[in-house]
Design an enzyme around this catalytic site. Structure first.
Site, PDB file in Angstrom:
ATOM      1  N   VAL A  95      35.542  40.147  45.811  1.00 20.72           N
ATOM      2  CA  VAL A  95      36.970  39.834  45.890  1.00 20.72           C
ATOM      3  C   VAL A  95      37.061  38.430  45.299  1.00 20.72           C
ATOM      4  CG1 VAL A  95      38.934  39.382  47.400  1.00 20.72           C
ATOM      5  CG2 VAL A  95      37.407  41.295  47.907  1.00 20.72           C
ATOM      6  N   PRO A  96      37.512  38.318  44.041  1.00 21.40           N
ATOM      7  CA  PRO A  96      37.394  37.063  43.300  1.00 21.40           C
ATOM      8  C   PRO A  96      38.436  36.011  43.692  1.00 21.40           C
ATOM      9  CG  PRO A  96      38.466  38.693  41.939  1.00 21.40           C
ATOM     10  CD  PRO A  96      38.072  39.391  43.221  1.00 21.40           C
ATOM     11  N   CYS A  97      38.290  35.483  44.895  1.00 20.04           N
ATOM     12  CA  CYS A  97      39.245  34.493  45.392  1.00 20.04           C
ATOM     13  C   CYS A  97      39.240  33.231  44.539  1.00 20.04           C
ATOM     14  CB  CYS A  97      38.970  34.177  46.860  1.00 20.04           C
ATOM     15  SG  CYS A  97      37.292  33.641  47.196  1.00 20.04           S
ATOM     16  N   HIS A  98      38.194  33.020  43.748  1.00 22.57           N
ATOM     17  CA  HIS A  98      38.168  31.860  42.855  1.00 22.57           C
ATOM     18  C   HIS A  98      39.247  31.956  41.778  1.00 22.57           C
ATOM     19  CE1 HIS A  98      35.538  34.839  40.901  1.00 22.57           C
ATOM     20  NE2 HIS A  98      35.897  34.264  39.757  1.00 22.57           N
TER      21      HIS A  98
END
Length: 186
Positions: free
Chosen positions: A140-143
């Site tokens: 989950v690419p929260c970046h």
């Protein structure tokens, strides 16, 4: 850390990437957690004491590890097909995870844009808290989620904001946004 049923089997694996040692924890339902560097076996055991550390990976977990390695090595890899075990995660956070996973490599959204997409335009801070509690980076690419005005803000993984910037730079290069930039990644 979210509660798992006490009889649930959990497994963990620590693996090297271009950014350092990462980790992954899974159940029979999917990925329970992924950890960005520095995820030593000792850290995995401390965060997930019930998980059995293994070296042999089932094909689905091997696929996830290969995808994380590729992404962190500079490939524009979409990890959206990796199943997550989101049992125990509140519905709002699940919705945030789903929208975050839909952001393609090399692109970003703001907390406010995610909140608006959820139909809750005043919930940008709640989105920020959900991203900060994300147990699945970079699956989950929260970046890829930024503060107001597109500014990089907090990042709870080791290395904090510097790690977030490194991930964004890797993805920008992988998607050709910095094709003429010949500077070293690190």
């Amino acid at each position: 850390m979210r509660p798992m049923p006490q009889d649930e089997s959990l497994w963990s694996h620590s693996f090297d990437t271009a950014l350092g040692r990462c980790g992954i924890v899974w159940s029979g339902q999917g990925i329970v957690a992924s950890l960005l560097p520095d995820a030593s076996p000792a850290l995995l055991a401390r965060w997930h004491p019930r998980a059995q550390l293994v070296t042999e990976l089932p094909p689905l977990i091997g696929h996830a590890v290969d995808g994380i390695r590729a992404l962190l090595a500079g490939e524009a890899r979409d990890l959206g097909d990796i199943p997550l075990d989101e049992r125990g995660i509140p519905e709002f956070r699940r919705q945030v995870h789903a929208l975050t996973r839909a952001i393609p490599p090399g692109q970003t959204r703001t907390y406010g844009e995610i909140a608006a997409a959820l139909g809750q335009p005043g919930a940008a801070r709640a989105v920020g808290r959900a991203e900060g509690d994300n147990p699945f980076p970079p699956i989950v690419p929260c970046h890829r989620v930024m503060g107001a005005g597109g500014q990089p803000t907090g990042f709870s993984a080791p290395g904090g904001l510097e790690t977030k910037r490194r991930l964004l730079l890797i993805e920008a290069r992988a998607t050709g946004q910095l094709a003429g930039d010949q500077q070293p990644l690190f």
